[in-house]
Design an enzyme around this catalytic site. Structure first.
Site, PDB file in Angstrom:
ATOM      1  N   CYS A 255       0.836  -1.196   0.000  1.00  0.00           N
ATOM      2  CA  CYS A 255       0.000   0.000   0.000  1.00  0.00           C
ATOM      3  C   CYS A 255       0.879   1.258   0.000  1.00  0.00           C
ATOM      4  O   CYS A 255       1.751   1.402  -0.850  1.00  0.00           O
ATOM      5  CB  CYS A 255      -0.959  -0.045   1.192  1.00  0.00           C
ATOM      6  SG  CYS A 255      -2.207   1.247   1.211  1.00  0.00           S
ATOM      7  N   LEU A 256       0.675   2.155   0.941  1.00  0.00           N
ATOM      8  CA  LEU A 256       1.465   3.379   1.012  1.00  0.00           C
ATOM      9  C   LEU A 256       2.945   3.075   1.242  1.00  0.00           C
ATOM     10  O   LEU A 256       3.821   3.821   0.798  1.00  0.00           O
ATOM     11  CB  LEU A 256       0.914   4.269   2.126  1.00  0.00           C
ATOM     12  CG  LEU A 256       1.486   5.670   2.283  1.00  0.00           C
ATOM     13  CD1 LEU A 256       1.427   6.439   0.983  1.00  0.00           C
ATOM     14  CD2 LEU A 256       0.745   6.421   3.376  1.00  0.00           C
TER      15      LEU A 256
END
Length: 601
Positions: free
Chosen positions: A332-333
């Site tokens: 993800c991030l």
């Protein structure tokens, strides 16, 4: 060419390994100002109060979208006529559906609100057909209009869908036959239980707040893979996991999770843990556990997560495993910041990465899904005003945003079960993790939203690190990029765009499930599937739909295939496991995994 429109601010690291990294320059964006004099502070205080009242949602973005929609519709008599005709056609189709379901409206395949047998009564069929007819009409009414900004059109469609989800007959006790049946069988006790649960929620933190699990506790039922914290600074703890094999691969793995949630989505219960699986496959695994920031961390920058996070972790691993190249994996991030770090390392000639894996991580944000609908200057300013007063974006505010994206399942279905049927929330490992959210520092979140979400600077050639623009195409390490079919946070076509901006060898996997569930795919779990394809370095670009058509779905888990890919990128050398940390130095074992930071509330 470097974008020099914003001032460059030097900020040395507060704590790092000796002689590891030069002083870095944050992303080329203006630093959010905490105080600009009395008048500015007064304005920001007022704006912060308004933002808290709306939970950080800008009413101006919504109002402007509806105004644009209404203006475009008023100027289109042909469209007005078409919508009027559709209205009456829908009424006749709904009436026909009362006698024969084949001629009426049917819920979509993923709409399970009306699945119960109780919905087959005449009154229920009237309610369902009327509701679905309204849904169909509003879908047509909010479809793109000529001359209207596509983002405004998408915003109006999203808001109309949210309003209709709230007005569904399944949310009304008198109309929902499942609720009526439960009330009848319990003698009304379920309503009393639901009222007690509602009162408990209100007194605690509001009806949409999900209390953290007492059944799945990090270090006990989840995040329980054996290991040690071997390094800690102001931003993260580095966990080294204890080996379970007599020999291990020469190349260790560094996992960079998102700091928007706790790291243990990748180390849930033992049978559902990707980290435990990697250790069992003979890898030395390290994982970053990020700090849960407070108001005192308001000035943590996006670049600090790269510099004092990813790079410092790599330096520590290089000392534990001297001379070994590293398989880096970002989720993800965490995958986004890993891609930024890898591009910067490539620019500087740092070749420590044996491979790069990006799990549900975006590098281009031009098609970032429904999260992008309200990311504009007005919305970001609202969030900045909200964060200005408290120094961070609260986990409840962040979690609320994700719940709204899947409101049928995460809001309305839960409220019906909890308050109308009196059922306690079921506890399971990924559900417990989803309640264990973290805060987002003021400065970092502002830079992230402006530089990546709003400005899309990384793939536009305008994202600067240490005063110079970086390029993803400089990365020469092989890439494994994974997306999930039903991802509402990082849509798979958006994740796929990494293939457009890189030239190195790339393997792309499209797996069943959503943003979190698709990642959790142990081989023992049935009903899993994926598509997998590779391109050599320098190959021509293939679009996402063409790629999807060319690769057949395979049954089973993607985990073994990824492990095989990791092994193929290594030297095939195996040796005795390295020691835990470097005893006698600052990399000595500090405490058992999962450490302190994951327990911060």
């Amino acid at each position: 060419m470097t974008d020099t429109s914003a001032p460059v601010l030097l900020q040395p690291p507060r704590e790092a390994l000796p002689a590891t990294l030069p002083a870095c320059v944050p992303a080329d964006l203006p630093r959010p100002r905490a105080h600009d004099g009395f008048h500015d502070s007064l304005d920001r205080a007022m704006a912060s109060t308004r933002a808290r009242l709306t939970m950080g949602v800008s009413p101006y973005a919504a109002a402007s979208a509806w105004q644009a929609w209404a203006t475009a519709l008023l100027k289109a008599p042909g469209r007005q006529t078409d919508l009027a005709e559709r209205f009456w056609q829908n009424q006749f189709q709904a009436l026909a559906g009362l006698w024969d379901a084949k001629h009426g409206f049917s819920p979509s395949a993923d709409d399970h609100r009306f699945d119960g047998t109780g919905w087959n009564t005449p009154l229920s069929r009237v309610l369902i057909q009327s509701f679905l007819a309204a849904e169909d009409w509003w879908e047509a009414a909010t479809s793109p209009q000529r001359g209207m900004n596509p983002r405004d059109s998408a915003r109006v469609s999203f808001m109309a869908r949210q309003a209709l989800d709230a007005l569904s007959p399944s949310n009304v006790a008198l109309f929902n036959p499942d609720v009526i049946d439960r009330v009848t069988r319990s003698g009304g006790r379920c309503l009393l239980n639901g009222a007690a649960l509602m009162a408990e929620d209100w007194l605690r933190d509001g009806i949409l707040h999900a209390e953290q699990s007492e059944t799945f506790v990090p270090g006990q039922e989840v995040a329980c893979t054996p290991g040690s914290v071997i390094y800690r600074n102001h931003l993260f703890e580095l966990i080294q996991y204890a080996p379970t094999c007599s020999t291990v691969r020469a190349e260790p793995i560094l996992i960079v999770p998102a700091w928007i949630m706790k790291y243990y989505i990748l180390d849930l219960s033992p049978e559902n843990s990707l980290i435990r699986y990697l250790v069992a496959q003979g890898f030395t695994v390290f994982c970053i556990s990020w700090l849960n920031p407070g108001a005192e961390d308001r000035d943590l920058s996006l670049d600090e997560y790269r510099r004092d996070g990813v790079l410092v972790a790599l330096d520590a691993i290089s000392r534990v495993c001297p001379g070994a190249r590293v398989h880096a994996c970002g989720y993800c991030l965490g995958g986004t910041i890993l891609a930024i770090a890898a591009a910067t390392m490539a620019r500087e000639g740092d070749d420590r990465l044996a491979s790069i894996t990006l799990l549900a991580a975006q590098t281009d944000f031009s098609e970032a899904g429904e999260l992008m609908l309200f990311v504009d200057e007005a919305q970001i300013a609202y969030l900045e005003d909200l964060m200005w007063a408290q120094g961070y974006l609260d986990q409840r505010q962040m979690a609320g945003t994700f719940r709204v994206l899947r409101d049928r399942d995460l809001i309305w279905s839960r409220l019906v079960r909890r308050y109308l049927m009196g059922e306690e929330d079921q506890d399971f490992d990924i559900g417990a993790w989803s309640k264990d959210a973290t805060r987002m520092p003021y400065r970092m979140h502002s830079e992230y939203l402006r530089g990546l979400f709003l400005g899309n600077r990384l793939t536009a050639g305008r994202f600067a690190v240490e005063g110079r623009v970086i390029a993803l195409k400089d990365i020469s390490a092989p890439l494994f990029v994974l997306a999930t079919e039903k991802d509402h946070i990082a849509p798979w076509r958006s994740v796929y765009k990494t293939a457009l901006f890189t030239d190195s060898a790339l393997t792309f996997a499209l797996v069943c499930g959503g943003h979190n569930g698709g990642i959790l795919s142990p081989p023992s779990q049935p009903g899993r599937g994926f598509r997998l394809g590779s391109r050599p370095a320098g190959a021509r670009y293939v679009g996402p739909d063409d790629w999807n058509a060319r690769h057949l779905k395979q049954e089973g888990s993607w985990w073994p295939h990824w492990v095989g890919w990791l092994r193929a990128q290594g030297t095939q050398v195996e040796a005795a496991p390295p020691q835990m940390g470097v005893p006698g130095t600052e990399l000595a074992s500090l405490c058992p995994a999962p450490g302190r930071y994951v327990l911060q509330r």
